[in-house]
Structure formats: structure tokens, C-alpha cells
Design a protein around this motif. Sequence first.
Motif, PDB file in Angstrom:
ATOM      1  N   PHE A 458       0.819  -1.211   0.000  1.00 45.41           N
ATOM      2  CA  PHE A 458       0.000   0.000   0.000  1.00 45.41           C
ATOM      3  C   PHE A 458       0.854   1.264   0.000  1.00 45.41           C
ATOM      4  O   PHE A 458       0.549   2.220  -0.720  1.00 45.41           O
ATOM      5  N   SER A 459       1.914   1.267   0.786  1.00 44.90           N
ATOM      6  CA  SER A 459       2.769   2.461   0.821  1.00 44.90           C
ATOM      7  C   SER A 459       3.422   2.696  -0.536  1.00 44.90           C
ATOM      8  O   SER A 459       3.706   3.837  -0.900  1.00 44.90           O
ATOM      9  N   GLY A 460       3.642   1.635  -1.305  1.00 43.26           N
ATOM     10  CA  GLY A 460       4.176   1.793  -2.650  1.00 43.26           C
ATOM     11  C   GLY A 460       3.237   2.528  -3.582  1.00 43.26           C
ATOM     12  O   GLY A 460       3.666   3.039  -4.624  1.00 43.26           O
ATOM     13  N   LEU A 461       1.966   2.586  -3.223  1.00 40.60           N
ATOM     14  CA  LEU A 461       0.971   3.343  -3.988  1.00 40.60           C
ATOM     15  C   LEU A 461       0.789   4.751  -3.436  1.00 40.60           C
ATOM     16  O   LEU A 461      -0.102   5.475  -3.880  1.00 40.60           O
ATOM     17  N   GLY A 462       1.619   5.124  -2.473  1.00 38.00           N
ATOM     18  CA  GLY A 462       1.521   6.448  -1.869  1.00 38.00           C
ATOM     19  C   GLY A 462       0.533   6.535  -0.732  1.00 38.00           C
ATOM     20  O   GLY A 462       0.358   7.607  -0.133  1.00 38.00           O
ATOM     21  N   LEU A 463      -0.136   5.436  -0.431  1.00 38.84           N
ATOM     22  CA  LEU A 463      -1.162   5.438   0.607  1.00 38.84           C
ATOM     23  C   LEU A 463      -0.531   5.426   1.997  1.00 38.84           C
ATOM     24  O   LEU A 463       0.575   4.912   2.186  1.00 38.84           O
ATOM     25  N   PRO A 464      -1.223   5.971   2.999  1.00 34.48           N
ATOM     26  CA  PRO A 464      -0.698   5.964   4.366  1.00 34.48           C
ATOM     27  C   PRO A 464      -0.789   4.564   4.972  1.00 34.48           C
ATOM     28  O   PRO A 464      -1.838   4.160   5.490  1.00 34.48           O
ATOM     29  N   ALA A 465       0.293   3.824   4.878  1.00 34.65           N
ATOM     30  CA  ALA A 465       0.351   2.447   5.353  1.00 34.65           C
ATOM     31  C   ALA A 465       1.658   2.265   6.103  1.00 34.65           C
ATOM     32  O   ALA A 465       2.733   2.508   5.537  1.00 34.65           O
ATOM     33  N   PHE A 466       1.579   1.808   7.338  1.00 32.89           N
ATOM     34  CA  PHE A 466       2.738   1.895   8.217  1.00 32.89           C
ATOM     35  C   PHE A 466       2.940   0.621   9.029  1.00 32.89           C
ATOM     36  O   PHE A 466       1.978  -0.036   9.436  1.00 32.89           O
ATOM     37  N   GLN A 467       4.202   0.307   9.263  1.00 33.51           N
ATOM     38  CA  GLN A 467       4.626  -0.800  10.116  1.00 33.51           C
ATOM     39  C   GLN A 467       5.148  -0.215  11.432  1.00 33.51           C
ATOM     40  O   GLN A 467       5.830   0.803  11.447  1.00 33.51           O
ATOM     41  N   PHE A 468       4.846  -0.885  12.531  1.00 31.33           N
ATOM     42  CA  PHE A 468       5.272  -0.413  13.836  1.00 31.33           C
ATOM     43  C   PHE A 468       6.745  -0.721  14.091  1.00 31.33           C
ATOM     44  O   PHE A 468       7.285  -1.701  13.580  1.00 31.33           O
ATOM     45  N   ILE A 469       7.380   0.144  14.884  1.00 26.88           N
ATOM     46  CA  ILE A 469       8.716  -0.115  15.424  1.00 26.88           C
ATOM     47  C   ILE A 469       8.530  -0.983  16.661  1.00 26.88           C
ATOM     48  O   ILE A 469       7.795  -0.612  17.583  1.00 26.88           O
ATOM     49  N   GLN A 470       9.186  -2.126  16.704  1.00 22.11           N
ATOM     50  CA  GLN A 470       8.990  -3.052  17.818  1.00 22.11           C
ATOM     51  C   GLN A 470      10.305  -3.426  18.479  1.00 22.11           C
ATOM     52  O   GLN A 470      11.356  -3.482  17.836  1.00 22.11           O
ATOM     53  N   ASP A 471      10.227  -3.727  19.774  1.00 26.60           N
ATOM     54  CA  ASP A 471      11.366  -4.331  20.448  1.00 26.60           C
ATOM     55  C   ASP A 471      11.685  -5.662  19.779  1.00 26.60           C
ATOM     56  O   ASP A 471      10.777  -6.483  19.555  1.00 26.60           O
ATOM     57  N   PRO A 472      12.950  -5.922  19.466  1.00 23.87           N
ATOM     58  CA  PRO A 472      13.271  -7.151  18.735  1.00 23.87           C
ATOM     59  C   PRO A 472      13.122  -8.423  19.550  1.00 23.87           C
ATOM     60  O   PRO A 472      12.861  -9.491  18.983  1.00 23.87           O
ATOM     61  N   LEU A 473      13.287  -8.348  20.869  1.00 20.88           N
ATOM     62  CA  LEU A 473      13.280  -9.537  21.727  1.00 20.88           C
ATOM     63  C   LEU A 473      14.246 -10.578  21.141  1.00 20.88           C
ATOM     64  O   LEU A 473      15.389 -10.279  20.882  1.00 20.88           O
ATOM     65  N   GLU A 474      13.772 -11.791  20.859  1.00 19.49           N
ATOM     66  CA  GLU A 474      14.630 -12.834  20.287  1.00 19.49           C
ATOM     67  C   GLU A 474      14.173 -13.229  18.883  1.00 19.49           C
ATOM     68  O   GLU A 474      14.422 -14.337  18.414  1.00 19.49           O
ATOM     69  N   TYR A 475      13.521 -12.294  18.207  1.00 22.51           N
ATOM     70  CA  TYR A 475      12.887 -12.592  16.923  1.00 22.51           C
ATOM     71  C   TYR A 475      13.890 -13.111  15.897  1.00 22.51           C
ATOM     72  O   TYR A 475      13.648 -14.111  15.212  1.00 22.51           O
ATOM     73  N   GLY A 476      15.045 -12.454  15.761  1.00 19.41           N
ATOM     74  CA  GLY A 476      15.995 -12.835  14.728  1.00 19.41           C
ATOM     75  C   GLY A 476      16.546 -14.236  14.895  1.00 19.41           C
ATOM     76  O   GLY A 476      16.977 -14.860  13.925  1.00 19.41           O
ATOM     77  N   ARG A 477      16.521 -14.758  16.092  1.00 19.64           N
ATOM     78  CA  ARG A 477      17.049 -16.104  16.354  1.00 19.64           C
ATOM     79  C   ARG A 477      16.019 -17.197  16.111  1.00 19.64           C
ATOM     80  O   ARG A 477      16.386 -18.355  15.830  1.00 19.64           O
ATOM     81  N   THR A 478      14.744 -16.861  16.193  1.00 24.84           N
ATOM     82  CA  THR A 478      13.726 -17.915  16.268  1.00 24.84           C
ATOM     83  C   THR A 478      12.746 -17.947  15.100  1.00 24.84           C
ATOM     84  O   THR A 478      12.113 -18.979  14.870  1.00 24.84           O
ATOM     85  N   TYR A 479      12.570 -16.847  14.375  1.00 28.48           N
ATOM     86  CA  TYR A 479      11.536 -16.867  13.335  1.00 28.48           C
ATOM     87  C   TYR A 479      11.954 -17.781  12.190  1.00 28.48           C
ATOM     88  O   TYR A 479      13.126 -17.990  11.918  1.00 28.48           O
ATOM     89  N   HIS A 480      10.962 -18.369  11.514  1.00 34.14           N
ATOM     90  CA  HIS A 480      11.156 -19.315  10.416  1.00 34.14           C
ATOM     91  C   HIS A 480      11.850 -20.591  10.885  1.00 34.14           C
ATOM     92  O   HIS A 480      12.442 -21.305  10.068  1.00 34.14           O
TER      93      HIS A 480
END
Length: 529
Positions: A458-480
Amino acid sequence: MLKAKSRRKIKTRMNTRFILTGFAACLSLSPSAQTRLSDEVAYRIKNEAFANSKIEETSQWFTDFLGPRLAASKNGQRAEALVKEKLAETGLDNARQEFAVGFAKGGWNNEKTYIALTAPYYTAFAATPKAWSGSTAGQVKGAAVLLEAEKAEDLEKYKGNLEGKIVVLPAATTYTINFEPLASRLTDERLAELATDPRPQSRTGAARPGGNRALPGAFQLRDTLAKLFQEEKPLAVLAGSGAFNVPSSQGVQYTAGSPEPVPEINIPIEDQGRLVRLLKKDIPVELELDIRNTFFPADTLIHNIIAEIPGTDPKLKNEIVLIGAHLDSWHGGTGGADNASGCIVMLEAMRIIKSLDISPRRTIRIALWGGEEHGLYGSRGYAQNLLYDRTEKKKQPGYDKFVLYLNMDNGSGRFRGIYLEENDMAVPFFQTWKVPFESLGFSTLSLRRTGSTDHVSFSGLGLPAFQFIQDPLEYGRTYHTLMDTYERLTLDDLRVNAALVAWFALNAATDDARIPVKPGALENLPPAR
């Protein structure tokens, strides 16, 4: 970020009113001309989110009960049907499974996985078959062969030597001890850095080390390898992916109806490293494995699961405030942090709004996207079908009715702010809206762009579409990975996130004004992929 003196000069057309069932509330005026809902509404949202939370039971439902949710798989389809029922049970209107786009891979299920080293000694390995790879002929045993190649020409020596063997790919990464904590929260210094406008540097496109210059050769080698395996028919191919003796999930290139590929299995880099070291010392290595996967070539559709709280203002009810997260996951684990967490938060936000009997002026819509892990299929299909046709280069009716999209897809960490995608016009809105939640750690408005998840459709179409800034916790080690289960969810953070989404969505659905679309954004758009 605008200074207070400048904010006071901003002209506004806002004299916002909204309908509340059971009580009346006034809008609160911030130091700027932007308005927000009253502190009483903020209090009621927090109280419902924290005192009457459904986060824990919803978290268990999305992970333990639904299980893995690979796109187009049978369990993914089961999850879609159950989630649609769940949205309806929550009291949301028009809960539906909505077609997004075709999916050339078709359906695939993993039904059995076993792999073990049998010589020079026995040990079982944790493993995850690559999605859309094939099966073994029951339990099979074979000698391991190390395949080493930097370019396509290096593969010639293996022709005629791989049939009946188990191919071990060389190690692409090795484990290095890391003295950083396994889990972390964003520091004040990092948040201050994110709050700094990076332009114009962000448009120079700072490349990652090595850049993309190696990609053409890598793709050529990958395609040549796939052809070699199809011709040589080894028993299986083993690759290393995932550390801490936990394999990660990936897929292979495949089109529904094509010949079944050779079985490809991810094992942890520690086990792969052991095999590589043994083979390089000319020590005979044997393995046995039993992999059973099933293909469903007719299942070639991606759907989104959608429901709404209808708007009540006759002039504004067809305008849409959209909140969402992707429902699909990989087939290892149960997709807890990626991205049951986002689905949990968005569903809880809708429940909070419904429980307070708040009737927004605009429609608030929840969309749980399909096929995000394979290229944002669900959100791209929604944008193409309802907002902007990239092929015809024309707006769809929904484009001018699109008010805001809020996305969650960075694990289960607490929201610390929001990426505003270089949309300066969004700053005064969020600057005012965030005030009642600053005490919960939400403070950072970043004009930086962030990618790799559904808001970019959506943001690629110029629309107001946003992702939140989040604490990473242990996400990079465990996702997928197989570790991505209920245990990766930080429930208190999810409670805060749900309250924030409910608050922002209600403000956007109530305000007289809307965050403007980026001027000129539709010019020179690339065609749809």
C-alpha cells in the motif's frame, strides 16, 4: 518532527464528533491543531486491554490449535476457515474468505520427517523438509556425497555420480559465538537514531556488504543445481539452515503440475558442519531418512480473511481504516512470532473496540493476509483488486476511500513507535494521537522506510500504510524455525500493542481529517508482478 510553535499554526478543518453507545465523549485538543479522542476513551481502551484481556487464550488458539499455516497447504486452508469463524464469533461483520491472487506453486503438505546419521555412528538429526520438495521412496539409506561448486561449470564432475546418494551441500555459514544477549529491547539511543530523518541518504540505496552483484551467478547456479538433481535423482539433498541445532524453514522453486522435485531437507548448520568435516576427511558417511510430502496441484489460490466494524457516518462509512497481519507461516513450528503475534494483536484490537460499544464513523476492517512469506501475495492481490490496477494503470474505487493501514509483522515485541515511510503529512496526526500512550513506551515517530512485509503493498501506492517499530526480543534467532511457537510470544507486550492498534484505528476512523496520500506517488509505478 514539528516544533510546538509550528504545530499551533497548522490550519485544520477538524471539529470531530463520534457516536458512542452508552456514553458521550468529547475530543481532546492537543497543543497542536490536530485533534484526538478523549483521555476517557484512551482509559477505557487500556482498561479493557489490560483488565479483560483475551490475549493469552487467543495466543494459544492461534499457535497450539491452528498449528503451522503454510500458504495453500491443507492446514493453511483449515486455519483460514477457522479464523473466519473466529472473526464472526467476535461479533465482527461480514467475515469472509476473499480471493487475492493465483498461486502457481499449488498446495503442499509435509506428512513425515525422519533423518539420522548411521555411519560412522548413529544419531538422529532435527530436520525440516523444504516446502514443495519431494518424498523418498519410504525409508531409504545411502552414502553421503559432498557437493562443492562455486559456478555452474563445477557441477560437471558430479554428473553420473549422484544417483542413489545423499547429497550434502557445502556450508554457507558457520556458527560463531555471539556475546550479545539473545533477547533485547530497543535502547533510547537506538530510538533516537530512528527518530532522525535519514533523507536524502535513504534514497542513495546503501547496499549490503557484497551487494546484489553476485545474485545473477547465484541464481544461475541454483537453477543448474535443480536441473542436475532432477536428472541425477539422488535420494535427497541436505542443506544447512538454522543454528542452535534447530533447522529453519524454506521452500524450493516449483510450479504445480511439474515433476516432483528431489527431496530437499534443511538440517541445522551444526549437523551440516559435522557432515562436511567428516566427508572432507574422507570418512565414509551414511544416513537414513524417510520423508513423505504430498502435492495438491489444484490448490492454486491465495485468500485473505477479512471482517469489519461498519462505519456509522452516512458520508464516511464507506471509507476504510485497515489493520492487518499475515496469517500464513512456514511449516516448521507454529508461526508464533511470525506472524500469529500480529494476527492476535489485530483480532484483540477489534474485540476491544467491539466490547466498548464504540461505533466509528468510518469502517474499521481487519485483514489477515495469505501468502506473505512467498512474496506478499495476499496484500498485493488486495491492492491490485481493490485499490489500484497496476496493469491498467488506473485507480480502483477503493483507492480514494483508503484512510490508513496499520501492520504488525516484527515479532511479539512491544510497539515503541512507527515507521511513517517518509510521509511528512502523517507526523502531526501521530504526534497528537500517541500522547495518552507515551507512558507505555510508544514515543518514536520515524520517517524512515522499512520493508519486507505487507504495508509496502500500500505504501508503494503512496497510501498511508505503516509498520510499527517493535522491540526485537529474540525474533531474529527464532523466526522461520521450529522454535517459533507459543513460547516466543510476550503476552504483556501483545496486550499493549492491541490497545495501541485499537486507539489509533479509532482515531483514524473518527477524525474529520485524513492523512494525505503522497503527492505524485502513482506516477511511473512499475506494472504488477
